[in-house]
Design a protein around this motif. Structure first.
Motif, short mmCIF file in Angstrom:
data_model
loop_
_atom_site.label_atom_id
_atom_site.label_comp_id
_atom_site.label_asym_id
_atom_site.label_seq_id
_atom_site.Cartn_x
_atom_site.Cartn_y
_atom_site.Cartn_z
N GLU A 188 0.85 -1.19 0.00
CA GLU A 188 0.00 0.00 0.00
C GLU A 188 0.88 1.23 0.00
OE1 GLU A 188 -2.28 -0.46 3.52
OE2 GLU A 188 -3.69 -1.89 2.63
N ALA A 189 0.39 2.30 -0.63
CA ALA A 189 1.11 3.57 -0.65
C ALA A 189 0.09 4.69 -0.79
CB ALA A 189 2.12 3.63 -1.80
N GLY A 190 -0.01 5.54 0.24
CA GLY A 190 -1.00 6.61 0.18
C GLY A 190 -2.40 6.04 0.07
N ALA A 191 -3.14 6.50 -0.95
CA ALA A 191 -4.53 6.10 -1.10
C ALA A 191 -4.72 4.85 -1.94
CB ALA A 191 -5.32 7.25 -1.73
N ILE A 192 -3.63 4.24 -2.41
CA ILE A 192 -3.79 3.09 -3.30
C ILE A 192 -3.20 1.83 -2.68
CG2 ILE A 192 -3.68 4.62 -5.30
CD1 ILE A 192 -0.93 3.44 -5.93
N ALA A 193 -3.73 0.71 -3.12
CA ALA A 193 -3.17 -0.61 -2.80
C ALA A 193 -2.88 -1.30 -4.12
CB ALA A 193 -4.17 -1.41 -1.97
N TYR A 194 -1.91 -2.19 -4.11
CA TYR A 194 -1.49 -2.81 -5.36
C TYR A 194 -0.77 -4.11 -5.08
CZ TYR A 194 2.98 -0.57 -4.09
OH TYR A 194 4.12 -0.17 -3.43
#
Length: 216
Positions: A188-194
């Motif tokens: 996860e980074a900031g408002a996103i997940a990947y």
């Protein structure tokens, strides 16, 4: 893709508005135009850097499919780092034309752009050859990740040893892969997940590393 139909965000520190750069490989530093569209936000540099660190050693000579391509940054980054060819699918015809212009400038023989909705293109198209790496990042409001994964499961789209990149809003639950796929890496980074999906390593001979801890 590199476009999300949620709130707009500020560009990364050191990055000029309306531009995104290739961050590694032979095309490092090359700029890609980002049109002024409501909610358009390219995937941050640090996320792409993490993803391509995960893919290190797997790109040389690979065939790449970038669904919902947006700026085309994922596919062009892959080519920059050794992928042999890429197909980019972008439903906005004007943006598809911009990607073609960037390809003509940077790697004219390595990639092709299809102006189509990926959801229907996958159903209506017979693949010429299978892909070893797929990027799936549709606009947040569009969704459709599961449908795209189901379409990719059709015969001919994927090599036996392949990886699939997925991106989704952090506030939503992670997509649940169906067997024989498993999460290879997730963050996860900031408002996103990947994360990266791959076949079970016993069946595919792919990566053996466990999922990464989420990044903050």
């Amino acid at each position: 893709m590199n476009r999300h139909r949620t709130k707009a965000s500020s560009p990364a520190r050191g990055e000029a508005p309306g531009r995104v750069r290739i961050i590694g490989g032979r095309l490092r530093g090359s700029r890609l135009a980002v049109p002024v569209l409501p909610g358009l936000r390219p995937t941050p540099d640090r996320v792409r850097e993490t993803v391509f660190n995960w893919l290190m050693g797997r790109l040389e000579g690979e065939r790449v499919l970038d669904l919902c391509a947006g700026t085309g940054a994922f596919a062009l980054e892959a080519i920059s780092r050794g992928a042999d060819s890429a197909v980019l699918v972008e439903r906005d015809a004007a943006q598809a034309a911009r990607i073609r212009a960037d390809i003509a400038r940077l790697c004219p023989t390595a990639a092709e752009v299809v102006a189509a909705d990926a959801r229907y293109w996958l159903v209506d198209t017979v693949p010429v050859a299978p892909f070893g790496l797929v990027f799936i990042d549709p606009p947040y409001a569009l969704g459709g990740r599961e449908a795209l994964l189901e379409s990719l499961a059709r015969s001919g789209w994927l090599k036996p040893a392949h990886a699939i990149y997925l991106e989704w809003p952090r506030e939503l639950a992670a997509p649940q892969p169906r067997a024989p796929h498993r999460w290879l890496k997730r963050a996860e980074a900031g408002a996103i997940a990947y994360g990266l999906l791959a076949l079970e390593p016993v069946a595919a001979g792919f990566f053996m590393a466990p999922c990464a801890a989420p990044e903050e």
